[in-house]
Design an enzyme around this catalytic site. Structure first.
Site: not given
Ligand code: ACM
Length: 683
Positions: A257, A320-322
């Site tokens: 992000h 998160d979300e990498a």
């Protein structure tokens, strides 16, 4: 036609019921939210007069003095009385507030937030360990104010109160859409009113870097479209929150992000470079380079600067979300992983987190992050914020990690308050040991911002978050959904007096859509709808950060009060549909009035639709509303007169209800479960 006839009607009905139940109006009428952990209602009450005096008799605290003046000002608004704002020191004042100490300079989750409040016919006493407890007590006091005859009173009560959870947060994503400081301030006021104590400020995203860095000015020069908070504004917000008993935990997302970091400083990338601020939503592939010493120098310097703005013990690093496809193909990164015995991306991210943790520790800060930071490589003093659910949270606790629950409280999912309310960070049937349960610090309500701007944010957060705030504060067994909704209606209006726009924004957006001040029909129409979830909107409408948020879906609010009123009315009516007793009669009238009113609104709303292209995607919903309102009226008639409907009526009606569940216009009907029950109950 009366303005907002429908709402006025529903309020009139509930007022009849309340006054029917309670004749002695100075008896305690519980509108408190969150419910205190212990309350005894005694007889009698204290009349509020313009002679009311307030004294602070304990430790001296400017924070407390400011809060007392704000409280008196709100009491003036509530009572219409002009009151003295002179804070006395005499223990003989009407309201005596006694705090044992001024408390620590920096609030932590270890702060003793408990208080006691005792009111009699002559005086009120508040006692607390620190000013934070006294702040909570004053919010309770304001909620105790009730009308009695021609004056306002504080009923006699004895309250001992302390929170069930120590970490009770609201996160606002200011990355995907920027929110001006005054929006954040009014949301902090609302948080304080319902005893939340952590404002989690999501400051960086693929779509925007929102905090000024003087060391790395390009972060906002290139990564923010000019929409960011200066350091001075951020410090001011931190002070504003502190004055209201609220910690500010900043979040700087890394390593994923992170498009906005990379747009400004390409040397931090893992191989692939974004061409500009990300406008699309969803997970991006760009990530910081965890193998490069310069990355850590940069993060160290940046976080060092941020600690001069944010005094809280915790810094949230996202995490998160990498997915980081670069880490699987960049030869330099692959060589680094091999040399360091890191077998996959998770191991590399844990390595990254360990380095960042070292920086934070040096800065005397602790780390918070989303589920993805949960890795045995990290020591036990990191806090894991669970967006993956209770089971994931519990798994962390079983391994000794502190955690906060967020998954069930994703308010962008547009679930009704009643459902959010029942989700518990430590449910009654938990399998965690008492020791493990202590590691669950509490919960946080995340407000993601894909489809959110300064006009719509309040109605997405409030009043539903007040119900969740009760879950975080009150005893586990406070779970009566109907009673929660009754009190939520009261709190919702109180929040508006603090400047929140969750109620007015719907009208403002409807006026904008109609291009007219005359929105009576629009309001009745709107009461039949609520917005689809952000997820559903993302999957059915191509939206980006740049999409204007001025459609009908942006106007209507999640879980409008009429939704629960209809649900309760249908249940009540169906207990005895042919009876003529007052309760079922009220319910019958409410339902009939609802279906008649929303049905009658359609032709006039269609005239607006013809003139307003941006309202036209709702035309299918308008046609469906006509059909559904007729089904509702017919069902009530068949049930009330005990008449068998014509052949095929039931199948046909259920088929229409089924069709109305399909997506259209980005809004859902608020009343389909109740209508289904009515139709199914016919013979
Ligand atoms: C998250 O929802 N990815 C924290």
């Amino acid at each position: 036609m009366r303005k907002n006839a429908l709402l006025a009607f529903a309020i009139a009905l509930s007022a009849v019921r309340v006054s029917g139940q309670s004749t002695a109006t100075d008896a305690f009428h519980n509108n408190l939210m969150p419910e205190p952990s212990s309350l005894t209602a005694n007889t009698g009450s204290l009349s509020i007069t313009n002679g009311l005096t307030v004294s602070a008799t304990g430790a001296s605290s400017p924070l407390l003095d400011h809060a007392i003046v704000r409280m008196i000002s709100r009491l003036e608004d509530r009572t219409g009385l002009q009151l003295s704002k002179q804070i006395q020191t005499a223990p003989t004042a009407t309201l005596v507030i006694d705090v044992r100490s001024a408390g620590p300079a920096v609030q932590s989750f270890e702060e003793d937030e408990s208080y006691s409040l005792t009111s009699t016919a002559n005086s009120i006493k508040i006692e607390a360990a620190t000013p934070v407890g006294a702040l909570h007590a004053m919010e309770t006091l304001l909620q105790l104010v009730q009308a009695s005859g021609s004056s306002y009173v504080i009923p006699s009560v004895t309250i001992q109160d302390s929170p069930r959870f120590r970490w009770r947060g609201l996160m606002i994503d200011c990355g995907r859409h920027f929110e001006p400081i005054e929006v954040l301030k009014r949301n902090i006021d609302a948080m304080a009113a319902v005893k939340l104590n952590v404002f989690h400020w999501h400051l960086t995203e693929d779509q925007g870097f929102r905090i000024e860095s003087k060391r790395f000015p390009k972060l906002t020069e290139k990564g923010s479209d000019g929409l960011f908070y200066t350091q001075e504004q951020a410090r001011d917000l931190v002070a504003y929150a502190r004055e209201r008993g609220i910690r500010v935990v900043p979040e700087f997302e890394m390593p994923g992000h992170s498009v906005a970091w990379l747009v400004a400083y390409p040397e931090l990338n893992s191989g692939s470079q974004p061409t500009g601020i990300r406008r699309e939503f969803g997970v991006s592939d760009y990530v910081l380079d965890p193998t490069h010493p310069e990355t850590y120098k940069f993060i160290d310097s940046f976080l060092t600067e941020m600690t001069t703005i944010f005094p809280d013990e915790y810094i949230h690093i996202g995490g998160d979300e990498a997915p980081a496809p670069d880490w699987k193909k960049n030869p330099r990164i692959l060589a680094f992983m091999k040399a360091h015995d890191l077998h996959d991306n998770d191991a590399l991210q844990a390595y990254f987190n360990t380095q960042v943790l070292g920086i934070l520790t040096k800065l005397h800060r602790r780390m918070a992050g989303w589920d993805e930071i949960f890795n045995p490589a990290l020591p036990k003093d990191v806090v894991i914020q669970s967006w993956r659910g209770v089971a994931s949270l519990a798994k962390g606790a079983q391994q000794g990690y502190e955690g906060i629950l967020s998954a069930p409280y994703y308010i962008d999912g547009m679930q009704p308050a009643g459902k959010l309310y029942l989700a518990d960070p430590v449910p009654a049937d938990t399998t965690l040991t008492p020791e493990q349960q202590k590691l669950i610090l509490g919960g946080e309500v995340p407000m993601w911002a894909e489809h959110l701007d300064q006009r719509t944010i309040d109605s997405r957060i409030w009043p539903r978050t007040a119900a969740i705030a009760e879950r975080f504060w009150s005893p586990q067994n406070v779970r009566d959904v109907d009673d929660m909704y009754r009190r939520l209606d009261v709190v919702s209006v109180e929040l508006e007096t603090l400047g929140l726009r969750h109620l007015t924004s719907e009208d403002a957006e409807l006026r904008a859509l109609a291009g007219s001040e005359n929105i009576a029909a629009m309001r009745d129409f709107a009461s039949a709808f609520e917005p689809v979830s952000f997820g559903e909107r993302s999957s059915t409408q191509h939206t980006t950060q740049l999409t204007p948020l001025t459609s009908f879906v942006d106007a209507v609010r999640p879980d409008p009060p009429i939704r629960h009123q209809i649900e309760v009315a249908a249940k009540t009516f169906l207990t005895a549909p042919t009876a003529q007793d007052p309760a079922t009669n009220d319910a019958h009238q409410l339902l009939l009035h609802f279906f008649e009113t929303v049905g009658a609104s359609v032709p006039r709303v269609q005239l607006v639709m013809d003139r307003q292209p941006r309202f036209q995607p709702i035309h299918t919903r308008a046609e469906q509303l006509t059909e559904l309102s007729v089904i509702g009226i017919d069902a009530l008639k068949y049930l009330n007169t005990s008449t068998t409907p014509p052949a095929q009526w039931k199948e046909h009606s259920l088929a229409q209800i089924e069709a109305a569940k399909k997506p259209s216009g980005l809004v859902n009907f608020t009343f389909l479960p109740a209508l289904t029950q009515l139709v199914n109950a016919t013979r």
